[in-house]
Motif scaffolding. Sequence first.
Motif, PDB file in Angstrom:
ATOM      1  N   GLN A 343       0.834  -1.199   0.000  1.00  0.00           N
ATOM      2  CA  GLN A 343       0.000   0.000   0.000  1.00  0.00           C
ATOM      3  C   GLN A 343       0.873   1.255   0.000  1.00  0.00           C
ATOM      4  O   GLN A 343       0.603   2.217  -0.731  1.00  0.00           O
ATOM      5  CB  GLN A 343      -0.916   0.011   1.214  1.00  0.00           C
ATOM      6  N   LEU A 344       1.931   1.242   0.784  1.00  0.00           N
ATOM      7  CA  LEU A 344       2.854   2.382   0.806  1.00  0.00           C
ATOM      8  C   LEU A 344       3.533   2.542  -0.556  1.00  0.00           C
ATOM      9  O   LEU A 344       3.689   3.668  -1.059  1.00  0.00           O
ATOM     10  CB  LEU A 344       3.897   2.176   1.899  1.00  0.00           C
ATOM     11  N   PHE A 345       3.932   1.432  -1.156  1.00  0.00           N
ATOM     12  CA  PHE A 345       4.561   1.448  -2.477  1.00  0.00           C
ATOM     13  C   PHE A 345       3.649   2.129  -3.498  1.00  0.00           C
ATOM     14  O   PHE A 345       4.085   3.010  -4.250  1.00  0.00           O
ATOM     15  CB  PHE A 345       4.867   0.005  -2.902  1.00  0.00           C
ATOM     16  N   ALA A 346       2.379   1.743  -3.533  1.00  0.00           N
ATOM     17  CA  ALA A 346       1.459   2.283  -4.531  1.00  0.00           C
ATOM     18  C   ALA A 346       1.188   3.772  -4.306  1.00  0.00           C
ATOM     19  O   ALA A 346       1.185   4.564  -5.263  1.00  0.00           O
ATOM     20  CB  ALA A 346       0.151   1.500  -4.500  1.00  0.00           C
ATOM     21  N   LEU A 347       0.972   4.169  -3.060  1.00  0.00           N
ATOM     22  CA  LEU A 347       0.725   5.583  -2.773  1.00  0.00           C
ATOM     23  C   LEU A 347       1.949   6.438  -3.095  1.00  0.00           C
ATOM     24  O   LEU A 347       1.820   7.560  -3.593  1.00  0.00           O
ATOM     25  CB  LEU A 347       0.340   5.751  -1.302  1.00  0.00           C
ATOM     26  N   SER A 348       3.131   5.902  -2.827  1.00  0.00           N
ATOM     27  CA  SER A 348       4.356   6.631  -3.118  1.00  0.00           C
ATOM     28  C   SER A 348       4.606   6.712  -4.618  1.00  0.00           C
ATOM     29  O   SER A 348       4.980   7.768  -5.152  1.00  0.00           O
ATOM     30  CB  SER A 348       5.539   5.942  -2.417  1.00  0.00           C
ATOM     31  N   ARG A 349       4.419   5.601  -5.335  1.00  0.00           N
ATOM     32  CA  ARG A 349       4.647   5.576  -6.778  1.00  0.00           C
ATOM     33  C   ARG A 349       3.767   6.604  -7.487  1.00  0.00           C
ATOM     34  O   ARG A 349       4.176   7.216  -8.483  1.00  0.00           O
ATOM     35  CB  ARG A 349       4.362   4.177  -7.318  1.00  0.00           C
ATOM     36  N   ALA A 350       2.569   6.804  -6.981  1.00  0.00           N
ATOM     37  CA  ALA A 350       1.642   7.763  -7.588  1.00  0.00           C
ATOM     38  C   ALA A 350       1.841   9.188  -7.079  1.00  0.00           C
ATOM     39  O   ALA A 350       1.140  10.099  -7.533  1.00  0.00           O
ATOM     40  CB  ALA A 350       0.203   7.335  -7.335  1.00  0.00           C
ATOM     41  N   GLY A 351       2.758   9.390  -6.133  1.00  0.00           N
ATOM     42  CA  GLY A 351       3.063  10.737  -5.669  1.00  0.00           C
ATOM     43  C   GLY A 351       2.272  11.218  -4.479  1.00  0.00           C
ATOM     44  O   GLY A 351       2.471  12.339  -4.018  1.00  0.00           O
ATOM     45  N   LEU A 353       2.512  10.051  -1.466  1.00  0.00           N
ATOM     46  CA  LEU A 353       3.529  10.084  -0.426  1.00  0.00           C
ATOM     47  C   LEU A 353       4.878  10.290  -1.113  1.00  0.00           C
ATOM     48  O   LEU A 353       4.975  10.149  -2.341  1.00  0.00           O
ATOM     49  CB  LEU A 353       3.518   8.767   0.368  1.00  0.00           C
ATOM     50  N   PRO A 354       5.952  10.637  -0.371  1.00  0.00           N
ATOM     51  CA  PRO A 354       7.248  10.880  -1.014  1.00  0.00           C
ATOM     52  C   PRO A 354       7.646   9.763  -1.978  1.00  0.00           C
ATOM     53  O   PRO A 354       7.592   8.587  -1.654  1.00  0.00           O
ATOM     54  CB  PRO A 354       8.200  10.949   0.187  1.00  0.00           C
ATOM     55  N   ARG A 355       8.052  10.130  -3.184  1.00  0.00           N
ATOM     56  CA  ARG A 355       8.265   9.169  -4.259  1.00  0.00           C
ATOM     57  C   ARG A 355       9.377   8.171  -3.996  1.00  0.00           C
ATOM     58  O   ARG A 355       9.346   7.041  -4.494  1.00  0.00           O
ATOM     59  CB  ARG A 355       8.527   9.919  -5.563  1.00  0.00           C
ATOM     60  N   PHE A 356      10.384   8.579  -3.246  1.00  0.00           N
ATOM     61  CA  PHE A 356      11.512   7.669  -3.029  1.00  0.00           C
ATOM     62  C   PHE A 356      11.100   6.413  -2.263  1.00  0.00           C
ATOM     63  O   PHE A 356      11.796   5.397  -2.315  1.00  0.00           O
ATOM     64  CB  PHE A 356      12.651   8.389  -2.298  1.00  0.00           C
ATOM     65  N   LEU A 357       9.972   6.457  -1.567  1.00  0.00           N
ATOM     66  CA  LEU A 357       9.527   5.303  -0.793  1.00  0.00           C
ATOM     67  C   LEU A 357       9.083   4.134  -1.670  1.00  0.00           C
ATOM     68  O   LEU A 357       8.928   3.016  -1.177  1.00  0.00           O
ATOM     69  CB  LEU A 357       8.372   5.705   0.127  1.00  0.00           C
ATOM     70  N   SER A 358       8.890   4.378  -2.968  1.00  0.00           N
ATOM     71  CA  SER A 358       8.437   3.306  -3.859  1.00  0.00           C
ATOM     72  C   SER A 358       9.569   2.675  -4.668  1.00  0.00           C
ATOM     73  O   SER A 358       9.305   1.808  -5.507  1.00  0.00           O
ATOM     74  CB  SER A 358       7.370   3.841  -4.817  1.00  0.00           C
ATOM     75  N   LEU A 359      10.802   3.056  -4.430  1.00  0.00           N
ATOM     76  CA  LEU A 359      11.923   2.439  -5.145  1.00  0.00           C
ATOM     77  C   LEU A 359      12.014   0.961  -4.806  1.00  0.00           C
ATOM     78  O   LEU A 359      11.795   0.562  -3.659  1.00  0.00           O
ATOM     79  CB  LEU A 359      13.235   3.140  -4.775  1.00  0.00           C
ATOM     80  N   THR A 360      12.333   0.126  -5.799  1.00  0.00           N
ATOM     81  CA  THR A 360      12.448  -1.312  -5.576  1.00  0.00           C
ATOM     82  C   THR A 360      13.889  -1.771  -5.763  1.00  0.00           C
ATOM     83  O   THR A 360      14.677  -1.141  -6.465  1.00  0.00           O
ATOM     84  CB  THR A 360      11.539  -2.096  -6.531  1.00  0.00           C
ATOM     85  N   SER A 361      14.222  -2.896  -5.143  1.00  0.00           N
ATOM     86  CA  SER A 361      15.582  -3.444  -5.182  1.00  0.00           C
ATOM     87  C   SER A 361      15.786  -4.288  -6.429  1.00  0.00           C
ATOM     88  O   SER A 361      14.873  -4.457  -7.254  1.00  0.00           O
ATOM     89  CB  SER A 361      15.809  -4.304  -3.941  1.00  0.00           C
ATOM     90  N   SER A 362      16.971  -4.859  -6.563  1.00  0.00           N
ATOM     91  CA  SER A 362      17.266  -5.733  -7.706  1.00  0.00           C
ATOM     92  C   SER A 362      16.393  -6.980  -7.687  1.00  0.00           C
ATOM     93  O   SER A 362      16.186  -7.610  -8.721  1.00  0.00           O
ATOM     94  CB  SER A 362      18.744  -6.122  -7.689  1.00  0.00           C
ATOM     95  N   ARG A 363      15.864  -7.348  -6.504  1.00  0.00           N
ATOM     96  CA  ARG A 363      14.968  -8.496  -6.391  1.00  0.00           C
ATOM     97  C   ARG A 363      13.501  -8.073  -6.478  1.00  0.00           C
ATOM     98  O   ARG A 363      12.606  -8.839  -6.143  1.00  0.00           O
ATOM     99  CB  ARG A 363      15.224  -9.239  -5.079  1.00  0.00           C
ATOM    100  N   LYS A 364      13.279  -6.834  -6.917  1.00  0.00           N
ATOM    101  CA  LYS A 364      11.942  -6.278  -7.124  1.00  0.00           C
ATOM    102  C   LYS A 364      11.117  -6.220  -5.835  1.00  0.00           C
ATOM    103  O   LYS A 364       9.906  -6.422  -5.847  1.00  0.00           O
ATOM    104  CB  LYS A 364      11.185  -7.061  -8.200  1.00  0.00           C
ATOM    105  N   ALA A 365      11.795  -5.935  -4.739  1.00  0.00           N
ATOM    106  CA  ALA A 365      11.110  -5.749  -3.463  1.00  0.00           C
ATOM    107  C   ALA A 365      11.120  -4.261  -3.119  1.00  0.00           C
ATOM    108  O   ALA A 365      12.157  -3.597  -3.269  1.00  0.00           O
ATOM    109  CB  ALA A 365      11.791  -6.543  -2.360  1.00  0.00           C
ATOM    110  N   PRO A 366      10.007  -3.687  -2.677  1.00  0.00           N
ATOM    111  CA  PRO A 366       9.978  -2.275  -2.281  1.00  0.00           C
ATOM    112  C   PRO A 366      10.679  -2.095  -0.928  1.00  0.00           C
ATOM    113  O   PRO A 366      10.036  -2.039   0.121  1.00  0.00           O
ATOM    114  CB  PRO A 366       8.485  -1.972  -2.200  1.00  0.00           C
TER     115      PRO A 366
END
Length: 498
Positions: A343-351, A353-366
């Motif tokens: 939920q935090l990932f989606a809200l952040s990705r859409a702006g 919440l702060p956008r950096f919170l939606s960055l994912t790792s090399s294993r595609k984990a937020p």
Amino acid sequence: MADGTESARTESAGAPAGGAPPGGGPAPSPEDAYLERRTLRRGSAGPLLLTGLGVAYVVSGDFSGWNFGLAEGGFGGLAIAALLMGLMYACMVFALAELAAILPTAGGGYGFARRALGPWGGFLTGTAILIEYVLAPAAISIFIGDYVESLGLFGLESGWPVYLACFVIFIGIHLWGVGEALRFSLVVTAIAVAALLVFAVGALTDFDAGSLNDIPADHSSFGSSSWLPFGLLGIWSSFPFGMWFFLGVEGVPLAAEETRDPARTLPKAMAWSMGILLLLALLTFLAATGARGPSAVQDAGNPLVEALQPDGKATVLSRIVNYAGLAGLVASFFSLIFAGSRQLFALSRAGYLPRFLSLTSSRKAPFLGLLVPGAIGFTLAAWTGDGARMLNTAVFGATISYALMSLSHIVLRRREPGLERPYRTPGSTVTSSLAFVLACSALVATFLVDKDAAFIALGVYAVALAYFAFYSRHRLVAAAPEEEFAALAEAEAELSRD
């Protein structure tokens, strides 16, 4: 775009310079570069893992928590409350299954409300869900500590080292990858469910229907009787505790972007999860109260164990159930961390919440979506040590989201009847309307049980709304899936008007 939505150009610093990537192909657009850094692992979850996830969210509530509703409504009051809350969740799950098949993204309820109710409705819904999924794991970590201490595991006492170990170990598994995380959750959940079935068989051998009304009636309460010792108001006050048998199952759509064929898989998994939870609620409630009577378990931190120990001495079965209770807590803790991060990932990705919170790792984990809520949850657990208050606050957030998600289904059915729906809710808007009414009733009931928790949640809400009103609503990301879905609806509405 309307409502202050903008593209993600400021996030495309990682795109290759010179306008072309090393392979000589066309340079990715700023929007593509933004989303590439915010991608989850596709196709990791099938029907079995998602069904296990839905049960895992909830299973700890069968082991403890619901029984405190006996002190509010007695056996009859809590039974009616649990029945009504089960009906609310069943209706809501059918409505969400339709919405999830339409919009299978990590935004879940926020995405549904965004299309139906606009940016404000989307933010209100997403924030309410986030309150639930950040506070509930914090509360459960405290309960895990209590179990570890009561079982004498490794000589540990409940306290911040145990809470920290919970967050570090289980967030670490989530960082490893979603497929591995969901398989771990499925195994632990299966252990907890098996133990609940064993408990029910053992406790039902001592079932005595005559003991179910052993809580004395309060004759000053309107409508009181031996079955409703605290009258009709006791039923209403028991709503939040009846929810404990089902709280969290609505989080299954948050795994949509990591699901194989989500339009078909999500409705099926949600229906199976709800069916299993209804069966477990019925067996657990009747077996625990019927074995020794409601008065014996109404204040117990571990009611199932209490029901199996009539003389206070541990038995082989009570020890098995005690250890399984720890497994149930771990399963819910683990899965709720997953839900909160998505939920935090989606809200952040859409702006929102702060956008950096939606960055994912090399294993595609937020990774920040896991670490930041984890840090907040650990801090709250270590600072307050009040798991019951945090859970009551989480329930308040949950009921707000239930009302808004049910309303979203009603609005979309009426506003966009021609929208393609791979799955359709049985009963249409009658089903979601019933869920909406019951959710509003449960929201009011939280003030009857713990008004301080309700006002704490409102305070958090106020701060979040101020952030959205004065800052983030002017910086939304048009390329986010949930925003694109809403923009498409707006464009189609404009064309129809022209």
